[in-house]
Design a protein around this motif. Structure first.
Motif, short mmCIF file in Angstrom:
data_model
loop_
_atom_site.label_atom_id
_atom_site.label_comp_id
_atom_site.label_asym_id
_atom_site.label_seq_id
_atom_site.Cartn_x
_atom_site.Cartn_y
_atom_site.Cartn_z
N GLN A 201 0.82 -1.21 0.00
CA GLN A 201 0.00 0.00 0.00
C GLN A 201 0.86 1.26 0.00
N ILE A 202 1.88 1.30 0.85
CA ILE A 202 2.78 2.46 0.86
C ILE A 202 3.54 2.53 -0.45
N PRO A 220 -4.84 13.10 1.83
CA PRO A 220 -6.03 12.31 1.46
C PRO A 220 -5.91 11.68 0.08
N ALA A 221 -5.32 12.41 -0.90
CA ALA A 221 -5.18 11.85 -2.25
C ALA A 221 -4.23 10.66 -2.25
N LEU A 222 -3.12 10.77 -1.52
CA LEU A 222 -2.17 9.67 -1.44
C LEU A 222 -2.77 8.48 -0.69
N ALA A 223 -3.55 8.78 0.35
CA ALA A 223 -4.21 7.70 1.10
C ALA A 223 -5.18 6.96 0.21
N GLN A 224 -5.87 7.69 -0.68
CA GLN A 224 -6.79 7.04 -1.62
C GLN A 224 -6.03 6.12 -2.57
N GLU A 225 -4.84 6.57 -3.04
CA GLU A 225 -4.02 5.72 -3.91
C GLU A 225 -3.60 4.44 -3.18
N ALA A 232 -4.70 6.34 8.96
CA ALA A 232 -3.94 5.10 8.91
C ALA A 232 -2.77 5.22 7.94
N PHE A 233 -3.00 5.85 6.79
CA PHE A 233 -1.92 6.02 5.81
C PHE A 233 -0.81 6.89 6.36
N SER A 234 -1.18 8.03 6.95
CA SER A 234 -0.17 8.95 7.46
C SER A 234 0.68 8.28 8.53
N ALA A 235 0.03 7.53 9.43
CA ALA A 235 0.77 6.87 10.51
C ALA A 235 1.68 5.78 9.97
N ARG A 236 1.17 4.96 9.04
CA ARG A 236 2.00 3.87 8.53
C ARG A 236 3.14 4.40 7.67
N GLN A 240 6.95 3.57 8.49
CA GLN A 240 7.75 2.78 7.56
C GLN A 240 8.92 3.59 6.99
N MET A 241 8.66 4.83 6.62
CA MET A 241 9.64 5.64 5.90
C MET A 241 10.53 6.47 6.81
N GLY A 242 10.09 6.71 8.03
CA GLY A 242 10.88 7.55 8.92
C GLY A 242 10.65 9.03 8.73
N VAL A 243 9.80 9.42 7.76
CA VAL A 243 9.43 10.82 7.53
C VAL A 243 7.96 10.85 7.16
#
Length: 343
Positions: A201-202, A220-225, A232-236, A240-243
């Motif tokens: 997903q990331i 929100p657009a990236l989370a939709q992708e 959940a997307f922002s936290a993961r 995962q990425m460290g930023v």
């Protein structure tokens, strides 16, 4: 094309050099900082000690060690302290095809060492790689990696006509295979580009940012992708990425802007549009805040510096047995890609 293939292509592996070391205990060799490369242990074993790293790691026959960040390190026959000989002194003046012998009268170890250079400007993916990729022959190296390491070792041991181009092409594939093998089992405490790419997903969100930095991306657009909720997307992504997603996108846009400014005659306004800024003023403000100078000053300052660096880097850090950099024939320049816009 998948993101891993795209990014390896963007790194542009431009030159490769190899030499074969026949070592007998006791021995210890220091490899200086700044030289990215690989070590293939074809006989015996050794210990790897990385500057600023953890305790020495055992490297066995059949193992592949990739040093993507150019971290200084020492290879030695045993974990005990011993003064290390500079590798550049050992390989200076070595003849192509001849093994370089070093050490005492103890147990033998054979290592094929490679040095490579990327035609890159601090690519975020390269900067995010761990200092060492250690693929163990009895665990993570598959048949394709084994076959390529064996072919490289054979070419270095008995170079023939075309050996430089053969080792260059094999090295390209070996780098991709090594990253692919590492992606299959990224350590749980790993943070950065490889960790994010291993997450489906990331990884989808990363691919969209890399391929279309000019789009007006939001969390929100990236989370939709990614097929996730915004929170959940922002936290993961951050875990995962460290930023944060915003920080990664800003860094990627600035990298692309620096490439465009240094590689062509595009106007600052054109570069701004290419990397996702609606106005030249907004781009110039962000560029100066993140890079430290205006886009035009950066372009002017670095054009002359790039010429000087390219000239200096024609001479490898070490004096290898053979070089795949032959009149620039193996240099690969990545052109501008057509943008894929969202429907």
């Amino acid at each position: 094309m998948d993101l891993l293939s795209e990014i390896v292509g963007e790194l542009r592996l431009e030159s490769v050099s190899y030499w074969r070391l026949e070592l007998t205990a006791p021995w210890a060799l220091r490899f200086p900082a700044g030289g990215r490369g690989i070590h293939i242990v074809t006989r015996g074993s050794c210990w790897l000690e990385v500057d600023g790293g953890r305790a020495p790691a055992a490297v066995a026959s059949g193992d592949l060690v990739v040093m993507p960040s150019g971290r200084g390190h020492v290879l030695r026959d045993a974990p005990r302290p011993r003064k290390a000989s500079p590798i550049e002194e050992l390989v200076r003046g070595a003849s192509p095809g001849r093994a370089i012998e070093h050490g005492g009268a103890g147990l033998p170890t054979t290592i094929v060492c490679g040095q490579f250079r990327f035609g890159t400007l601090g690519h975020p993916a390269l900067e995010a790689l761990p200092p060492v990729l250690h693929l163990r022959g009895d665990e993570r190296i598959g048949p394709f990696i084994q076959a390529h390491t064996q072919c490289i070792a054979a070419e270095v041991s008995a170079p023939a006509e075309g050996a430089a181009i053969v080792t260059a092409r094999l090295s390209d594939v070996l780098l991709v295979q090594a990253l692919r093998a590492y992606l299959r089992d990224v350590p749980a405490d790993e943070r950065g580009w490889l960790r994010g790419l291993a997450d489906p997903q990331i990884g989808r969100a990363l691919a969209r940012m890399h391929r279309s930095p000019e789009l007006d991306w939001s969390v929100p657009a990236l989370a939709q992708e990614a097929g996730m909720s915004r929170a959940a997307f922002s936290a993961r992504f951050s875990e995962q990425m460290g930023v944060s997603p915003g920080k990664y996108l800003a860094d990627w846009r600035m990298y692309r802007a620096k490439v465009l400014l240094r590689s062509g005659s595009a106007l600052v306004a054109e570069v701004a549009a290419e990397v996702g800024y609606r106005s030249e003023a907004a781009f110039s403000f962000a560029f100066k805040r993140l890079v430290g100078s205006s886009p035009s000053a950066y372009r002017d300052d670095h054009r002359a510096a790039d010429v000087a660096t390219a000239t200096r880097e024609q001479q490898p850090l070490l004096r290898p047995q053979q070089s795949a950099l032959d009149g620039g024939a193996l240099s690969r320049r990545s052109g501008m890609r057509l943008k894929r816009r969202l429907p």
